[in-house]
Motif scaffolding. Structure first.
Motif, short mmCIF file in Angstrom:
data_model
loop_
_atom_site.label_atom_id
_atom_site.label_comp_id
_atom_site.label_asym_id
_atom_site.label_seq_id
_atom_site.Cartn_x
_atom_site.Cartn_y
_atom_site.Cartn_z
N PHE B 216 45.17 34.19 43.85
CA PHE B 216 44.59 35.01 42.80
C PHE B 216 44.93 34.40 41.44
O PHE B 216 44.09 34.17 40.60
N TYR B 234 36.18 31.17 43.52
CA TYR B 234 36.98 32.37 43.71
C TYR B 234 37.52 32.87 42.37
O TYR B 234 37.53 34.08 42.09
N TYR B 237 34.89 34.72 40.64
CA TYR B 237 34.73 36.05 41.21
C TYR B 237 35.78 36.99 40.64
O TYR B 237 35.50 38.11 40.22
N ILE B 238 37.03 36.50 40.59
CA ILE B 238 38.13 37.35 40.12
C ILE B 238 37.96 37.72 38.65
O ILE B 238 38.02 38.89 38.28
N SER B 240 35.42 37.82 36.95
CA SER B 240 34.22 38.59 36.66
C SER B 240 34.33 40.03 37.15
O SER B 240 33.62 40.90 36.67
N THR B 241 35.21 40.29 38.12
CA THR B 241 35.21 41.63 38.71
C THR B 241 36.59 42.29 38.72
O THR B 241 36.68 43.51 38.78
N GLN B 242 37.66 41.51 38.73
CA GLN B 242 38.97 42.09 38.98
C GLN B 242 39.87 42.20 37.74
O GLN B 242 40.89 42.86 37.80
N VAL B 243 39.49 41.50 36.67
CA VAL B 243 40.36 41.52 35.50
C VAL B 243 39.68 42.27 34.36
O VAL B 243 38.62 41.85 33.90
N GLN B 251 34.24 33.52 31.55
CA GLN B 251 33.46 33.60 32.80
C GLN B 251 32.38 32.53 32.83
O GLN B 251 32.26 31.76 33.79
#
Lengths: 250, 282
Positions: B216, B234, B237-238, B240-243, B251
């Motif tokens: 991560f 990956y 993805y992180i 863009s969606t998890q932070v 991004q």
């Protein structure tokens, strides 16, 4: 003296019998022409002399096929060694997409000859024998694909000669060439028979008459008649041979 | 205009339109990513570690991770794929078995990548105990691109004229020599096309690496192939969606970097391809 002696050779593609009881002797240092209509088995026969038919799935061969004293279809025969003794030139010129030099050196290199000096000698000697040296000596490193069709075919002959074979098989070597290139190859064949035993498949009766010493007439997988070329063309014993060489069929 | 001429016109117009319908979205995507991301690209962005929960700094570990993964995947998949293609076209007896094998290979190409990820997790990470690592990821991605590599290589080998093989064998070359010296050099450009397609997939896949390699957040470079690593898709993805509160520039900058990296790989492979093509003509 017979270089190759064939006795009762039968060849099957699966269920189809392509050669039937072929018995034929090929004389040393002579040109033997195989003539006959399309699909009569003459190319198949030629290809069984250096075991190129092995490449096709489902081919079965029975009978005796001797190169001098060696039965070439025995189990322990080294096919690679056999093909070094029996060279082949194909219908369509098929030089590798490599330089002229590398085409001729291809066989010797695979054989294990590595020194530049030896290879240079072989390349020059082979190209001279194939009557191509004068035309290409200044561009040995150029692509073989840049040569004309006739030159390409002579290059293929040089490539086969570089292996110093004893027998040279030619499968309609001039059928893709123009008349001038054809004449050159024919001259070459007559020259080469001093040193090599040559077997040539040809569609052209005139060609067989011009260059061969012996002629075998194939029909439907059988040898109808085999004799000196002169006899085949002037006094054939079989009616079918006469019909074919006088152009009444085929 | 006659009826036939009108039909011609309509067919031509429709076909041209379909072409544009394919090209325009592609150009739009690339253009949009460049437009939004180019401002973020800087020397620091591609050479520095991420900072402040990835909201600042660079993306170097993800770049390095993806380079390692792509190279590892190609090193594993190319010899395996080309080897099996050679076996299938040059050695195997053509029949029911080879047809079945080819069918299996084609089906493998259709398996969703997340399934490959799960397979890699089960086989490489746990069963073979390699652990979550670049090696496990490269092995998984290699499985994923193998069908592409094999199929392209087979097509390339089949396109080698039979007359070359015959000429070589008639000159007393062995089958292996024929393959090495005549068949493979001629087939190489086609094989490399397969490799290029494989590189594209290996670099862009997220699901397989999510399960087998990816960290991560790991603000240091991997030391060996047994290390975990970050990877661009990956990472994208992180962030863009998890932070939360992620600057959009990062991004798009990351997406642009991924595109750029894949392009560099493509260009490398294309240069090698052209070299072989030239050699075949010389």
């Amino acid at each position: 003296m017979s270089k190759i002696s064939v006795k009762d050779l039968n060849l099957f593609y699966g269920d189809f019998q392509a050669l039937k009881n072929i018995t034929l002797n090929i004389e040393e240092k002579k040109v033997t022409a195989l003539i006959g209509p399309s699909g009569c088995g003459k190319s198949t026969f030629l290809r069984s002399l250096n075991r190129m038919n092995d490449l096709i799935d489902g081919v079965k061969i029975k009978g005796d096929l001797k190169l001098e004293e060696q039965d070439i279809y025995q189990k322990d025969v080294d096919v690679v060694a056999l093909r070094r003794r029996v060279g082949m030139v194909f219908q369509k010129p098929n030089p590798f997409p490599k330089s002229i030099y590398e085409n001729v050196a291809y066989g010797p290199r695979r054989y294990g000859i590595k020194t530049r000096k030896q290879l240079d000698e072989i390349v020059e000697k082979s190209l001279k024998k194939a009557a191509l040296w004068e035309e290409v000596k200044d561009r040995l490193s150029k692509s073989a694909l840049g040569l004309s069709g006739g030159q390409q075919q002579r290059l293929c002959i040089a490539r086969a000669l570089a292996m110093e074979p004893e027998v040279l098989l030619m499968d309609e070597p001039t059928s893709a060439l123009d008349p001038i290139a054809t004449a050159k190859i024919e001259e070459l064949i007559v020259e080469l028979k001093k040193e090599y035993t040559i077997v040539i498949v040809t569609h052209s009766m005139q060609q067989a008459a011009r260059i061969s010493d012996e002629t075998a007439f194939f029909l439907m997988g059988e040898v109808v008649e085999v004799d000196t070329t002169q006899k085949i063309f002037t006094k054939p014993r079989d009616k079918r041979t006469e019909d074919y060489v006088t152009g009444r069929f085929g | 205009m006659t009826k036939k001429q009108i039909q011609e016109k309509i067919a031509f117009t429709v076909l041209t339109m379909t072409m544009f319908m394919v090209v325009i979205p592609t150009l739009l995507i690339i253009g949009y990513i460049i437009y939004k991301g180019i401002g973020t690209i800087s020397w620091e962005f591609i050479t520095a570690m991420p900072r402040k929960g990835m909201r600042e700094g660079g993306i170097l570990p993800a770049i390095v991770g993806t380079i390692y993964l792509v190279m590892g995947t190609i090193i594993l998949a190319l010899p395996l794929g080309v080897g099996s293609a050679i076996y299938l076209t040059e050695y195997a007896k053509q029949g029911k078995v080879t047809r079945l094998i080819r069918l299996a290979i084609m089906n493998l190409a259709g398996v969703p990548s997340v399934v490959y990820g799960l397979f890699g997790l089960g086989l490489f990470v746990y069963f073979l105990n390699i652990g979550t690592s670049i090696l496990a990821g490269a092995l998984t991605l290699a499985c994923l691109i193998l069908p592409v590599v094999i199929t392209a290589s087979e097509e390339a080998l089949k396109s080698v004229p039979q007359s070359y093989r015959e000429a070589s064998l008639a000159l007393g070359a062995t089958k292996l020599q024929t393959i090495q010296k005549v068949v493979l050099p001629f087939a190489m450009p086609g094989i490399l096309t397969g490799a290029i397609l494989g590189i594209g997939r290996a670099a862009g896949e997220t699901a397989p690496i999510l399960l087998t390699v990816a960290a991560f957040f790991l603000p240091r470079l991997p030391k060996s192939i047994f290390d975990q690593a970050m990877a661009l898709p990956y990472h994208l993805y992180i962030i863009s969606t998890q932070v939360p509160n992620m600057p959009q520039g990062i991004q798009y900058g990351t997406a642009l970097t991924l595109l750029g990296l894949v392009s560099i790989f493509f260009m490398l492979a294309t240069v090698i391809r052209i070299k072989f093509k030239m050699a075949n003509r010389a």
